[in-house]
Design an enzyme around this catalytic site. Sequence first.
Site, PDB file in Angstrom:
ATOM      1  CD1 TRP A   7      -2.168  -2.024   0.153  1.00 26.85           C
ATOM      2  CD2 TRP A   7      -3.058  -1.324   2.089  1.00 26.85           C
ATOM      3  NE1 TRP A   7      -3.244  -2.826   0.441  1.00 26.85           N
ATOM      4  CE2 TRP A   7      -3.811  -2.425   1.629  1.00 26.85           C
ATOM      5  CE3 TRP A   7      -3.434  -0.726   3.301  1.00 26.85           C
ATOM      6  CZ2 TRP A   7      -4.913  -2.933   2.322  1.00 26.85           C
ATOM      7  CZ3 TRP A   7      -4.535  -1.236   3.992  1.00 26.85           C
ATOM      8  CH2 TRP A   7      -5.260  -2.320   3.500  1.00 26.85           C
ATOM      9  CD  GLU A  64       8.122   3.104  -4.513  1.00 23.75           C
ATOM     10  OE1 GLU A  64       7.543   2.896  -3.430  1.00 23.75           O
ATOM     11  OE2 GLU A  64       7.586   2.848  -5.622  1.00 23.75           O
ATOM     12  CD  GLU A 124       8.181  -4.481  -6.710  1.00 23.12           C
ATOM     13  OE1 GLU A 124       6.952  -4.576  -6.770  1.00 23.12           O
ATOM     14  OE2 GLU A 124       8.756  -3.641  -5.998  1.00 23.12           O
ATOM     15  N   GLY A 158       4.655   1.779 -11.078  1.00 25.98           N
ATOM     16  CA  GLY A 158       3.834   2.981 -11.069  1.00 25.98           C
ATOM     17  C   GLY A 158       3.778   3.713 -12.403  1.00 25.98           C
ATOM     18  CB  SER A 193       2.406  -1.531 -14.322  1.00 26.42           C
ATOM     19  OG  SER A 193       2.969  -0.245 -14.049  1.00 26.42           O
ATOM     20  N   GLY A 233       1.273  -2.569  -6.288  1.00 26.35           N
ATOM     21  CA  GLY A 233       1.189  -1.232  -5.717  1.00 26.35           C
ATOM     22  C   GLY A 233      -0.195  -0.634  -5.962  1.00 26.35           C
ATOM     23  N   GLY A 234      -0.303   0.174  -7.015  1.00 28.56           N
ATOM     24  CA  GLY A 234      -1.533   0.914  -7.311  1.00 28.56           C
ATOM     25  C   GLY A 234      -2.800   0.070  -7.281  1.00 28.56           C
TER      26      GLY A 234
HETATM   27  P1  13P Z   1       2.706  -0.597  -9.035  1.00 29.21           P
HETATM   28  O1  13P Z   1       1.879  -1.854  -9.001  1.00 29.21           O
HETATM   29  O2  13P Z   1       1.936   0.617  -8.629  1.00 29.21           O
HETATM   30  O3  13P Z   1       3.442  -0.448 -10.319  1.00 29.21           O
HETATM   31  O4  13P Z   1       3.823  -0.761  -7.887  1.00 29.21           O
HETATM   32  C1  13P Z   1       4.563  -1.935  -7.832  1.00 29.21           C
HETATM   33  C2  13P Z   1       5.346  -1.942  -6.576  1.00 29.21           C
HETATM   34  O5  13P Z   1       6.231  -1.128  -6.386  1.00 29.21           O
HETATM   35  C3  13P Z   1       4.997  -2.920  -5.547  1.00 29.21           C
HETATM   36  O6  13P Z   1       5.955  -2.967  -4.548  1.00 29.21           O
END
Ligand code: 13P
Length: 249
Positions: free
Chosen positions: A10, A96, A166, A172, A213, A234-235
């Site tokens: 999240w 990140e 990833e 994202g 994504s 993520g999203g």
């Molecule tokens: P998204 O699914 O938003 O691309 O993010 C992936 C992520 O960083 C999960 O840790």
Amino acid sequence: MRRKIIAGNWKMNKTIPEAVTLAKEVVAATKGAQAITVICPTYVCLAPVNEAIKGSHVILGAQDVHWEEKGAFTGKVSCDMLKSAGVTYVIIGHSEQRSYFNETNETVNKKVKAVLKAGLLPIICVGETLAEREGGRTEAVVKDHVEGAYKGLSKDDALKTVIAYEPVWAIGTGKVATKEQAQEVHAFIRKKVLSALYDADTASKIQIQYGGSMKADNAAALLKQEDIDGGLIGGAALKADDFKGIVLA
Ligand code: 13P
């Protein structure tokens, strides 16, 4: 034989009431799912979300941890604190964290060891940037991340880990890796890197998630690949319906 594992990261989203609501929606939406279903809210939301999912199939994860047990480390949270909040999985080495907060292979390794020592399960993130991919360095970067994270880990400990591949350029951005691109790197991690660090049998048992994504409409194709054992989302983890589409895929 490797069970699929779908985890929602999240990130820095949702207040406590919002997180509790989403957690309850995820429990209801993913009931009966075959995949291991994990949600990873922020630190402040862990205990209330744990209350909200109690007795359900949904498992609690955290987004980071500090490797020290306690002491003068302002702003940091220990493994024991996470355990006392009901946490099972801990995401470590997210891109990140690596790019904004000075996470290195060394700190990832310390965190992985602390998490395993505490009886928690690490989800170890690895992956290349766009410049690294375009420079033909994907395998070298991923190998370096995996070797760094697993330094000094016994085979028994390695078997408790999950890897999340990833690609940074897919996070994202809406630019998901193709199933072929993802499968190629997953196979490399399993058949080349983990097999060399341990052995083929051990490597065949470690779950490797894809992240970047992943959405309900592209999840099934990715999850059908031989070496893709789940997703770190993520999203699409921020809405129960979107997350449900991936868990059920
Ligand atoms: P998204 O699914 O938003 O691309 O993010 C992936 C992520 O960083 C999960 O840790």
